[in-house]
Design an enzyme around this catalytic site. Structure first.
Site, PDB file in Angstrom:
ATOM      1  N   PRO A   1      -0.671   0.107  12.646  1.00 17.39           N
ATOM      2  CA  PRO A   1       0.111  -0.779  13.511  1.00 17.39           C
ATOM      3  C   PRO A   1      -0.742  -1.554  14.505  1.00 17.39           C
ATOM      4  O   PRO A   1      -0.279  -2.534  15.092  1.00 17.39           O
ATOM      5  CB  PRO A   1       1.091   0.167  14.219  1.00 17.39           C
ATOM      6  CG  PRO A   1       0.486   1.517  14.097  1.00 17.39           C
ATOM      7  CD  PRO A   1      -0.280   1.518  12.815  1.00 17.39           C
TER       8      PRO A   1
ATOM      9  N   GLU B   1      -1.401  11.427  13.306  1.00 15.59           N
ATOM     10  CA  GLU B   1      -1.347  10.731  14.584  1.00 15.59           C
ATOM     11  C   GLU B   1      -2.291   9.537  14.605  1.00 15.59           C
ATOM     12  O   GLU B   1      -2.024   8.516  15.201  1.00 15.59           O
ATOM     13  CB  GLU B   1      -1.714  11.707  15.717  1.00 15.59           C
ATOM     14  CG  GLU B   1      -1.718  11.096  17.111  1.00 15.59           C
ATOM     15  CD  GLU B   1      -0.348  10.641  17.562  1.00 15.59           C
ATOM     16  OE1 GLU B   1      -0.277   9.755  18.435  1.00 15.59           O
ATOM     17  OE2 GLU B   1       0.666  11.168  17.041  1.00 15.59           O
TER      18      GLU B   1
ATOM     19  N   ARG C   1       1.460 -10.692  -6.936  1.00 11.08           N
ATOM     20  CA  ARG C   1       2.303 -11.776  -7.446  1.00 11.08           C
ATOM     21  C   ARG C   1       1.579 -13.121  -7.429  1.00 11.08           C
ATOM     22  O   ARG C   1       2.009 -14.071  -8.082  1.00 11.08           O
ATOM     23  CB  ARG C   1       3.606 -11.867  -6.652  1.00 11.08           C
ATOM     24  CG  ARG C   1       3.417 -12.266  -5.203  1.00 11.08           C
ATOM     25  CD  ARG C   1       4.714 -12.170  -4.407  1.00 11.08           C
ATOM     26  NE  ARG C   1       5.741 -13.028  -4.977  1.00 11.08           N
ATOM     27  CZ  ARG C   1       5.861 -14.321  -4.704  1.00 11.08           C
ATOM     28  NH1 ARG C   1       4.990 -14.909  -3.901  1.00 11.08           N
ATOM     29  NH2 ARG C   1       6.827 -15.027  -5.242  1.00 11.08           N
TER      30      ARG C   1
ATOM     31  N   ASP D   1       6.728 -21.071  -2.207  1.00 14.65           N
ATOM     32  CA  ASP D   1       7.295 -19.995  -1.404  1.00 14.65           C
ATOM     33  C   ASP D   1       7.301 -20.356   0.076  1.00 14.65           C
ATOM     34  O   ASP D   1       6.488 -21.158   0.542  1.00 14.65           O
ATOM     35  CB  ASP D   1       6.472 -18.710  -1.563  1.00 14.65           C
ATOM     36  CG  ASP D   1       6.709 -18.047  -2.901  1.00 14.65           C
ATOM     37  OD1 ASP D   1       7.738 -18.338  -3.531  1.00 14.65           O
ATOM     38  OD2 ASP D   1       5.852 -17.244  -3.308  1.00 14.65           O
TER      39      ASP D   1
END
Length: 247
Positions: free
Chosen positions: A91, A118, A156, A171
């Site tokens: 993150p 953690e 993709r 896209d």
């Protein structure tokens, strides 16, 4: 062919995703080879532990460097790859986006590291990885889902995987704008009609309609994207129309 290695404690999580739809098709076409590795196999202790308590105290467990370093060394040697992109799902990493997916699609070897504790021993970040990537400003129980998202966004884009090379070029985010609306048969469904221009057969007008609707959707939903794009005079005119409509 692209080689994708994934280091995880839960290899079974990837079976359904990589064995379905476009990701499965890409492997069958030999556009990509997936190798899912349980890095517990590289632990050098008899109990096969891969985590330990953090120095200095604190909650949670920290992923040890030894199993990860040894696993990555093994994968490099196995693939005869000296400079793979080694991606840490975290993150704290830079946000994933379409341009990064396009960049990664040009690589020959990707290694994803999925933690499940953690945190990571800092020496993994500093001395092993090339990229820290996040799929959003939230915390998951592990890096597996993030790895699946990034793999899907990359694979993709590989040549001939989608069949039609124009598919991904139009896209959302590939052009800088969000994608225009789409319609299919029937032309009239419960009184809701397809825009006349799309069934007119006039491809110049259709292209113009799509470009305008793409800009309109971007303006309405992600106006922040427009700050990164140099608009043409026509697009500026359309943008003024949208602004006047809201007054």
């Amino acid at each position: 062919m692209m080689n994708i290695d994934v280091l995880t404690l839960f290899p079974e999580m990837f079976e359904g995703v990589l064995g379905s739809s476009i990701l499965k098709k890409a492997a069958e076409q030999k556009a990509v080879h997936y190798n899912i590795v349980n890095f517990r196999e590289f632990a050098d202790n008899k109990h096969k532990t891969v985590d330990d308590y953090p120095y200095g105290g604190g909650a949670g467990m920290v992923l040890k460097p030894q199993p990860i370093f040894d696993a990555v060394d093994h994968l490099k040697e196995q693939a005869n790859s000296k400079k793979p992109r080694v991606i840490l799902l975290c993150p704290q990493g830079k946000p994933h986006h379409q341009k990064l997916a396009e960049e990664l699609a040009g690589e020959q070897h990707l290694i994803f590291i999925c933690g499940h504790y953690e945190g990571y021993d800092e020496r993994i970040r500093q001395n092993l990885i090339t990229d820290e990537i996040s799929i959003g400003d939230y915390v998951l129980t592990g890096g597996e889902l993030g790895a699946m998202v990034i793999i899907d966004s990359v694979v993709r884009l590989l040549p001939e995987v989608l069949g039609n090379e124009e598919s991904h070029r139009q896209d959302s985010f590939s052009t800088g704008f969000l994608e225009h609306p789409h319609y299919t048969r029937p032309a009239d469904f419960r009184g809701m009609k397809v825009p006349d221009v799309l069934i007119s057969g006039n491809h110049r007008l259709i292209d113009e309609w799509r470009a305008k609707e793409s800009l309109k959707r971007t303006y309405g939903r992600r106006p922040d994207l427009l700050q990164k794009i140099e608009l043409t005079d026509t697009q500026k005119k359309w943008l003024l129309e949208f602004e006047n409509e809201q007054k």
